[in-house]
Design an enzyme around this catalytic site. Sequence first.
Site, mmCIF file in Angstrom:
data_model
loop_
_atom_site.group_PDB
_atom_site.id
_atom_site.type_symbol
_atom_site.label_atom_id
_atom_site.label_comp_id
_atom_site.label_asym_id
_atom_site.label_seq_id
_atom_site.Cartn_x
_atom_site.Cartn_y
_atom_site.Cartn_z
ATOM 1 N N CYS A 2 145.206 65.936 149.482
ATOM 2 C CA CYS A 2 146.924 64.726 149.611
ATOM 3 C C CYS A 2 148.293 65.742 149.839
ATOM 4 O O CYS A 2 148.657 66.117 148.445
ATOM 5 C CB CYS A 2 146.445 63.650 149.481
ATOM 6 N N LYS A 600 143.622 73.528 151.818
ATOM 7 C CA LYS A 600 144.966 75.049 151.191
ATOM 8 C C LYS A 600 144.695 74.150 149.577
ATOM 9 O O LYS A 600 144.693 75.136 148.285
ATOM 10 C CB LYS A 600 145.723 75.082 151.340
HETATM 11 C C1 G6P Z 1 141.764 76.371 148.106
HETATM 12 C C2 G6P Z 1 141.491 77.170 148.681
HETATM 13 C C3 G6P Z 1 141.272 79.116 148.582
HETATM 14 C C4 G6P Z 1 142.036 79.034 147.518
HETATM 15 C C5 G6P Z 1 141.172 78.375 146.248
HETATM 16 C C6 G6P Z 1 142.126 78.148 145.229
HETATM 17 O O1 G6P Z 1 139.899 76.372 148.062
HETATM 18 O O2 G6P Z 1 141.020 76.901 150.469
HETATM 19 O O3 G6P Z 1 142.139 80.049 150.147
HETATM 20 O O4 G6P Z 1 141.739 80.482 147.441
HETATM 21 O O5 G6P Z 1 141.980 77.176 146.969
HETATM 22 O O6 G6P Z 1 143.442 77.820 145.291
HETATM 23 P P1 G6P Z 1 144.546 78.450 144.464
HETATM 24 O O7 G6P Z 1 146.122 78.424 145.024
HETATM 25 O O8 G6P Z 1 144.380 77.985 142.939
HETATM 26 O O9 G6P Z 1 145.080 80.409 144.332
#
Ligand code: G6P
Length: 605
Positions: A2, A600
């Site tokens: 969010c 994301k």
């Molecule tokens: C979400 C995103 C992934 C990412 C994961 C960890 O699931 O869609 O692309 O790898 O979170 O996020 P971070 O920001 O901790 O790398």
Amino acid sequence: MCGIIGILGKHEVSPQILDGLKRLEYRGYDSAGIATINSGKLDLRRAVGKLINLSDIMVHAPLPGRSGIGHTRWATHGGPSVANAHPHRAGRVAVVHNGIIENFRALRAELTSAGAEFGSETDTETIVQLASQYLEQGMTPVEAARSTLKRLEGAFAVAFLFEGEEDLIICARRGSPLCIGHGAGEMYLGSDAMALAEMTDRITYLEEGDWAVLSRGGALIFDAEDKQTNRPMTRINVENTRVDKSGHKHFMAKEMAEQPGVLQAAMGYYSGREHDSLELPQGLDFARADRLIMVACGTAFYACQVAKYWFEKYAGLPVELDIASEFRYREPVLGPANLALFVSQSGETADTLAALRHVKPHVAQVISVVNVPTSSIARESDIALPIHAGPEIGVASTKAFTAQLQVLAILALRAGLQRGTLSPKAFAERLFELRAVPGFVAQALDREEEIKRLSEVLSQARDVLFLGRGMMYPLALEGALKLKDISYIHAEAYAAGELKHGPIALIDKDLPVIVFAPHDGLFEKTVSNMQEVMARQGKVLLISDAKGLAEAGEVPFRLAMPTVPDFIAPIVYAVPAQLIAYHTALHRGTDVDQPRNLAKSVTVE
Ligand code: G6P
């Protein structure tokens, strides 16, 4: 997840809020909404789905006002609907919220028995109902917000807007990120600085437990004990927050194409004056460590899984690897000579941050590898190493993954040197190989047309299996994750040798099997497993280098990669994993940058 934005402006704020929300849409896109105060009156607009739906509504029903808050949602409590969309309103208060109110059931029961009527299934509505109740009892907006905050349990960021108050937004941060932007006679509020980049480069990051009273003249910030406090104002580099597709069809395409430049920059950033030296923060001490604990989520976790091979092979450092959401709940054994390393693109992932806080009092040092240097994970680490990848907007992480690998490889080499397991000569040789990565990645990107053709076959599949051994196993996992993420094809990855312990039962002529197998020490073994698949009519796509392809014999589909040293192969082989997912998704017509149900930045547990 969010995204939150707030503006106390000199002009109409709705267009600016929409623009800010566009920049926050990566945090969720189940619904969006805006509330403003116009001539003292509180009003709001909300729409289900992407932000464009809210923009459409506002063309026909504009929302005037110079004070406002906005929200883009990733649904937790209650499905995506207008009723569940933020801002939520009760009486004279509107609220936007990111995070989870864990005691919302008890609060809802209490408020309902006091006569409150709920219009949504969200936990958020309890915040606004509470604040409204306090206002009705005669409290001022500041008292009502403060009293409300005291009742909330969980991790969240929240902003309040009050009817009749043209110069007031109250916000709070507990567990989810929030920052304040300073303008000339205007004040802003956002889940991240990027959302505010078009408005200001002067940012104050709220600390854990802070809450703030914003007016056009400035911000009064209070800590968790309600003591007024000062938090520093920093200038962000607005250039680094530019978010456009630069002529590419998708952010993901742009971000994949940026990889050679990003990797070059990351390498340059950590290179010393001498060609065979590194410049890393003082105090990074692998020599005395007895164990390295690595924790991350998603793609960042697979980067750690690759790095485990590097740290163990080159530095003789035992590595323990954990998925962040599992880590704290299994009561891990921690020791004073342990190092803990957290990897996160956003630096805000709730589980990774919680794991960091869990280990910090018990280990020698907390290190992080992050893309956002101002993030919570970076700020709470003893040493934070940015990957310098620039904003990554596509939900499927690409350039951040390869840049994480590059920085982790640098750390493993440094560890090897410090621990005496790598001779200066071997260190210099590996560093030389690492410097060649951007060029090899560029060559791998050149295979795009071929991958596009191969992906057409994959796009017809119902399931896809990825196989690899050694460092190609985490690559297989990453390939499968990317494919699921954006093409919605079910995909699984297995360590090639594990195939015969179960998944081989799935093999038939309709199952594409993608095999990552550079011609390394494990090549023969992987190829044997590949033969087992082909003997059962599995449709194999072998991704290997010239020597590997020549030795593998007849294979239904093949993709030639540049011949690269074993050490850097996982970084280079990440490119076909990404391109396969991207082109398969394009063939299937899915929303590559904003795939369904995902976000994301995952700021809830
Ligand atoms: C979400 C995103 C992934 C990412 C994961 C960890 O699931 O869609 O692309 O790898 O979170 O996020 P971070 O920001 O901790 O790398």
